[in-house]
Write a protein that holds these residues in place. Sequence first.
Motif, short mmCIF file in Angstrom:
data_model
loop_
_atom_site.label_atom_id
_atom_site.label_comp_id
_atom_site.label_asym_id
_atom_site.label_seq_id
_atom_site.Cartn_x
_atom_site.Cartn_y
_atom_site.Cartn_z
N MET A 1 -2.56 4.00 13.19
CA MET A 1 -2.29 3.84 11.77
C MET A 1 -2.66 2.43 11.32
O MET A 1 -2.40 1.46 12.03
N SER A 2 -3.27 2.30 10.19
CA SER A 2 -3.68 1.00 9.67
C SER A 2 -2.48 0.20 9.20
O SER A 2 -1.45 0.76 8.79
N GLU A 3 -2.64 -1.10 9.24
CA GLU A 3 -1.58 -1.99 8.77
C GLU A 3 -1.64 -2.10 7.25
O GLU A 3 -2.73 -2.11 6.66
N ARG A 4 -0.47 -2.18 6.62
CA ARG A 4 -0.43 -2.32 5.16
C ARG A 4 -0.78 -3.75 4.77
O ARG A 4 -0.47 -4.69 5.47
N HIS A 5 -1.48 -3.87 3.66
CA HIS A 5 -1.85 -5.18 3.13
C HIS A 5 -1.67 -5.14 1.62
O HIS A 5 -1.57 -4.08 1.02
N GLU A 6 -1.60 -6.32 1.02
CA GLU A 6 -1.36 -6.40 -0.41
C GLU A 6 -2.68 -6.62 -1.15
O GLU A 6 -3.48 -7.46 -0.77
N LEU A 7 -2.87 -5.84 -2.20
CA LEU A 7 -4.03 -5.98 -3.08
C LEU A 7 -3.53 -6.40 -4.45
O LEU A 7 -2.52 -5.88 -4.93
N LEU A 8 -4.25 -7.29 -5.09
CA LEU A 8 -4.00 -7.61 -6.49
C LEU A 8 -5.26 -7.20 -7.23
O LEU A 8 -6.35 -7.66 -6.91
N MET A 9 -5.09 -6.30 -8.19
CA MET A 9 -6.26 -5.77 -8.90
C MET A 9 -6.11 -5.93 -10.40
O MET A 9 -5.02 -5.73 -10.95
N GLN A 10 -7.22 -6.29 -11.04
CA GLN A 10 -7.31 -6.28 -12.49
C GLN A 10 -7.65 -4.85 -12.87
O GLN A 10 -8.61 -4.29 -12.34
N VAL A 11 -6.85 -4.24 -13.75
CA VAL A 11 -7.10 -2.85 -14.16
C VAL A 11 -7.24 -2.82 -15.67
O VAL A 11 -6.26 -2.95 -16.41
N ASP A 12 -8.47 -2.69 -16.14
CA ASP A 12 -8.74 -2.65 -17.58
C ASP A 12 -8.65 -1.21 -18.09
O ASP A 12 -8.97 -0.27 -17.38
N GLY A 13 -8.18 -1.07 -19.32
CA GLY A 13 -8.08 0.24 -19.95
C GLY A 13 -6.66 0.75 -20.04
O GLY A 13 -6.43 1.81 -20.62
N MET A 14 -5.69 0.01 -19.50
CA MET A 14 -4.29 0.44 -19.61
C MET A 14 -3.73 0.00 -20.96
O MET A 14 -3.87 -1.17 -21.32
N THR A 15 -3.11 0.94 -21.67
CA THR A 15 -2.59 0.62 -23.00
C THR A 15 -1.13 0.97 -23.20
O THR A 15 -0.54 0.55 -24.19
N CYS A 16 -0.54 1.76 -22.29
CA CYS A 16 0.83 2.22 -22.51
C CYS A 16 1.51 2.56 -21.18
O CYS A 16 0.89 2.49 -20.13
N GLU A 17 2.77 2.95 -21.27
CA GLU A 17 3.52 3.33 -20.07
C GLU A 17 2.92 4.57 -19.40
O GLU A 17 3.04 4.75 -18.20
N GLY A 18 2.28 5.42 -20.19
CA GLY A 18 1.60 6.58 -19.61
C GLY A 18 0.47 6.14 -18.69
O GLY A 18 0.23 6.75 -17.64
N CYS A 19 -0.21 5.07 -19.06
CA CYS A 19 -1.27 4.52 -18.21
C CYS A 19 -0.68 3.94 -16.92
O CYS A 19 -1.28 4.09 -15.86
N VAL A 20 0.47 3.29 -17.03
CA VAL A 20 1.15 2.75 -15.85
C VAL A 20 1.44 3.89 -14.87
O VAL A 20 1.16 3.79 -13.67
N ALA A 21 1.97 4.99 -15.40
CA ALA A 21 2.27 6.16 -14.55
C ALA A 21 1.00 6.74 -13.96
O ALA A 21 0.97 7.13 -12.79
N ALA A 22 -0.07 6.80 -14.75
CA ALA A 22 -1.34 7.36 -14.27
C ALA A 22 -1.93 6.50 -13.16
O ALA A 22 -2.39 7.02 -12.14
#
Length: 72
Positions: free
Chosen positions: A1-22
């Motif tokens: 099993m692979s080791e977990r690592h942290e990613l920080l990503m810029q995510v463009d196109g999110m406008t609402c809580e629905g986008c957060v859930a998606a």
Amino acid sequence: MSERHELLMQVDGMTCEGCVAAVTRIVRKVDPQADVAVDLAHGRARILTTAETLEIAAALDKGGYEAKAMTM
């Protein structure tokens, strides 16, 4: 099993809580065990995962969001 690592990503196109859930749902389709924290105000997602960065970015792009890795 692979080791977990942290990613920080810029995510463009999110406008609402629905986008957060998606975005969370999309990431968890790639890695069901991922911890996902989305910052809607800054358009970022912090993800603790075993998946590769390109895998997550491709899934988010396919879901309609433009995602790219950020340096921490």
